[in-house]
Write an enzyme that holds these catalytic residues in place. Structure first.
Site, PDB file in Angstrom:
ATOM      1  N   VAL A   1      46.801  43.639   7.483  1.00  0.00           N
ATOM      2  CA  VAL A   1      46.497  43.935   9.316  1.00  0.00           C
ATOM      3  C   VAL A   1      45.595  44.465   9.673  1.00  0.00           C
ATOM      4  O   VAL A   1      45.182  44.715  10.736  1.00  0.00           O
ATOM      5  CB  VAL A   1      48.138  45.642   9.326  1.00  0.00           C
ATOM      6  CG1 VAL A   1      48.879  44.186   9.830  1.00  0.00           C
ATOM      7  CG2 VAL A   1      48.393  46.018   8.906  1.00  0.00           C
TER       8      VAL A   1
ATOM      9  N   TYR B   1      43.658  59.476   5.101  1.00  0.00           N
ATOM     10  CA  TYR B   1      44.376  58.943   5.234  1.00  0.00           C
ATOM     11  C   TYR B   1      45.058  59.972   6.658  1.00  0.00           C
ATOM     12  O   TYR B   1      45.831  59.867   7.359  1.00  0.00           O
ATOM     13  CB  TYR B   1      45.238  59.771   4.056  1.00  0.00           C
ATOM     14  CG  TYR B   1      47.465  59.290   4.447  1.00  0.00           C
ATOM     15  CD1 TYR B   1      47.120  57.840   4.798  1.00  0.00           C
ATOM     16  CD2 TYR B   1      47.579  60.600   4.188  1.00  0.00           C
ATOM     17  CE1 TYR B   1      48.932  58.123   4.451  1.00  0.00           C
ATOM     18  CE2 TYR B   1      48.893  60.018   5.112  1.00  0.00           C
ATOM     19  CZ  TYR B   1      49.931  58.120   4.999  1.00  0.00           C
ATOM     20  OH  TYR B   1      50.917  58.646   5.482  1.00  0.00           O
TER      21      TYR B   1
HETATM   22  P1  NDP Z   1      55.016  51.013   0.478  1.00  0.00           P
HETATM   23  O1  NDP Z   1      53.899  51.429   0.166  1.00  0.00           O
HETATM   24  O2  NDP Z   1      56.399  51.456   0.079  1.00  0.00           O
HETATM   25  O3  NDP Z   1      55.194  49.933   1.138  1.00  0.00           O
HETATM   26  C1  NDP Z   1      53.892  49.404   2.537  1.00  0.00           C
HETATM   27  C2  NDP Z   1      54.468  48.471   2.726  1.00  0.00           C
HETATM   28  O4  NDP Z   1      53.274  47.265   3.918  1.00  0.00           O
HETATM   29  C3  NDP Z   1      54.400  47.673   2.205  1.00  0.00           C
HETATM   30  O5  NDP Z   1      55.238  46.167   2.571  1.00  0.00           O
HETATM   31  C4  NDP Z   1      53.153  46.485   2.142  1.00  0.00           C
HETATM   32  O6  NDP Z   1      53.285  45.300   1.564  1.00  0.00           O
HETATM   33  C5  NDP Z   1      52.685  46.646   3.154  1.00  0.00           C
HETATM   34  N1  NDP Z   1      51.666  46.829   3.520  1.00  0.00           N
HETATM   35  C6  NDP Z   1      50.670  47.646   3.366  1.00  0.00           C
HETATM   36  N2  NDP Z   1      49.290  47.754   3.376  1.00  0.00           N
HETATM   37  C7  NDP Z   1      49.231  46.452   4.332  1.00  0.00           C
HETATM   38  C8  NDP Z   1      48.166  45.607   5.187  1.00  0.00           C
HETATM   39  N3  NDP Z   1      46.660  45.777   4.802  1.00  0.00           N
HETATM   40  N4  NDP Z   1      48.653  44.361   5.294  1.00  0.00           N
HETATM   41  C9  NDP Z   1      49.683  44.344   5.296  1.00  0.00           C
HETATM   42  N5  NDP Z   1      51.047  44.960   5.186  1.00  0.00           N
HETATM   43  C10 NDP Z   1      50.473  46.078   4.400  1.00  0.00           C
HETATM   44  O7  NDP Z   1      54.928  52.392   2.114  1.00  0.00           O
HETATM   45  P2  NDP Z   1      56.048  52.952   2.541  1.00  0.00           P
HETATM   46  O8  NDP Z   1      57.236  52.773   3.368  1.00  0.00           O
HETATM   47  O9  NDP Z   1      55.790  54.719   2.136  1.00  0.00           O
HETATM   48  O10 NDP Z   1      55.048  53.180   4.056  1.00  0.00           O
HETATM   49  C11 NDP Z   1      55.136  52.514   5.488  1.00  0.00           C
HETATM   50  C12 NDP Z   1      54.273  53.829   5.819  1.00  0.00           C
HETATM   51  O11 NDP Z   1      55.035  55.465   6.420  1.00  0.00           O
HETATM   52  C13 NDP Z   1      52.953  53.455   5.527  1.00  0.00           C
HETATM   53  O12 NDP Z   1      52.068  53.880   6.686  1.00  0.00           O
HETATM   54  C14 NDP Z   1      52.798  55.349   5.316  1.00  0.00           C
HETATM   55  O13 NDP Z   1      51.583  56.193   5.392  1.00  0.00           O
HETATM   56  C15 NDP Z   1      53.461  55.977   5.855  1.00  0.00           C
HETATM   57  N6  NDP Z   1      53.965  56.991   5.455  1.00  0.00           N
HETATM   58  C16 NDP Z   1      55.323  56.995   4.362  1.00  0.00           C
HETATM   59  C17 NDP Z   1      55.492  58.213   3.490  1.00  0.00           C
HETATM   60  C18 NDP Z   1      56.497  58.325   2.318  1.00  0.00           C
HETATM   61  O14 NDP Z   1      56.810  59.324   1.801  1.00  0.00           O
HETATM   62  N7  NDP Z   1      56.698  56.806   1.626  1.00  0.00           N
HETATM   63  C19 NDP Z   1      55.644  59.828   4.660  1.00  0.00           C
HETATM   64  C20 NDP Z   1      54.831  59.608   5.665  1.00  0.00           C
HETATM   65  C21 NDP Z   1      54.738  58.695   6.375  1.00  0.00           C
HETATM   66  P3  NDP Z   1      52.212  44.354   0.518  1.00  0.00           P
HETATM   67  O15 NDP Z   1      51.288  45.309  -0.218  1.00  0.00           O
HETATM   68  O16 NDP Z   1      52.618  43.180  -0.068  1.00  0.00           O
HETATM   69  O17 NDP Z   1      51.111  44.502   1.633  1.00  0.00           O
END
Ligand code: NDP
Length: 263
Positions: free
Chosen positions: A66, A157
């Site tokens: 993305v 971030y």
């Molecule tokens: P994960 O690392 O568990 O999952 C991230 C997901 O996004 C995966 O499906 C990954 O798949 C995909 N992804 C990452 N980069 C890209 C990219 N450039 N293009 C397309 N897909 C992408 O993350 P979380 O579930 O922890 O986090 C999800 C969101 O929530 C994030 O924006 C994070 O900042 C936010 N968040 C998370 C917190 C936490 O404690 N976990 C707290 C607060 C906010 P793939 O690598 O195959 O691309």
């Protein structure tokens, strides 16, 4: 409570693991057809098959980064071809960072800007007209408590998530006359496989176990004394995406176990 979501179409970025996967599953459980995107094709298609089998909805996996404008076009075209449009967009794909402001080069700032902000801008711009044509829709942006209450080790971030919150606020005002509700979710600590992997790495060969490491982080930061499960965030997100949240517009919702110290 019937959320009134059955038959809708949702686009979930980063839908292959963590919060995005939990939201895709939560929506599918309500009868929503989902398009999920991520970069790792094998994991994405595996998850898509599992959701399809478990919930009997249509699931479209689209390999896309993305942070790349051309991949956003690919995602939008795939959604248009499969579903004719979408009713819900959950901008979720993202990741933490680690740097100092004095040490990080322009390229790193630019990458996170593309990932956390421009992805949401581009997808909203492309999908909003399709939502309007379907009678309205919902855009939910997944930022972070760090948008307001920064963690010191990840300034890029913090800054880009804060920008996402402001984007969301501006978009809400622009789109509500078209029947599209825009809101932001700010989670606190959410126990995803990535957190567990980091904890394992940081405690390798140490007296503290990885579980104790995570517990110490929760104790230090979240008054509730634990991480959220991805499903706890998803339940909130699914509600916000539903017509039951019809008066929720332009707001930022913290789901953080009490971590936010000021409002
Ligand atoms: P994960 O690392 O568990 O999952 C991230 C997901 O996004 C995966 O499906 C990954 O798949 C995909 N992804 C990452 N980069 C890209 C990219 N450039 N293009 C397309 N897909 C992408 O993350 P979380 O579930 O922890 O986090 C999800 C969101 O929530 C994030 O924006 C994070 O900042 C936010 N968040 C998370 C917190 C936490 O404690 N976990 C707290 C607060 C906010 P793939 O690598 O195959 O691309």
């Amino acid at each position: 409570m019937d959320l009134g979501l059955s038959g809708k179409v949702a686009v979930v970025t980063g839908g292959s693991v963590g919060i995005g996967l939990a939201v895709a599953r939560g929506l599918a459980a309500e009868g929503v057809h989902v398009a999920i995107c991520a970069r790792d094709h094998a994991r994405l298609t595996g998850v898509a098959d599992a959701i399809r089998q478990e919930f009997g909805v249509r699931v479209l996996p689209v390999q896309a980064d993305v942070a790349v404008a051309g991949d956003i076009d690919t995602l939008v075209e795939a959604v248009r071809a499969e579903f004719g449009g979408a009713d819900i967009l959950f901008n979720n794909a993202g990741t933490g960072s680690e740097e100092t402001i004095l040490g990080a080069p322009d390229e790193k700032w630019q990458h996170y800007w593309e990932l956390h902000v421009m992805a949401a801008v581009r997808l909203s711009r492309a999908l909003a007209p399709l939502m309007t044509a379907r009678g309205g829709g919902v855009i939910l942006n997944n930022a972070s408590i760090c948008a307001t209450q920064p963690l010191g080790y990840e300034p890029i971030y913090n800054v880009t998530k804060a920008a996402l919150v402001m984007f969301s606020k501006c978009l809400a005002t622009e789109l509500i006359p078209h029947g599209i509700r825009v809101n932001t979710l700010n989670p606190g600590l959410v126990r995803t496989p990535d957190w567990e992997k980091t904890a394992r790495l940081l405690t390798e060969g140490k007296a503290q176990t990885w579980e104790e490491y995570l517990q110490a982080i929760a104790d230090e930061n979240a008054p509730i004394g634990r991480f959220a499960t991805p499903e706890e965030i998803a339940d909130f997100a699914v509600f916000l995406c539903s017509p039951r949240a019809s008066y929720a517009v332009g707001s930022t919702y913290y789901v953080d176990g009490g971590w936010l110290r000021v409002t």
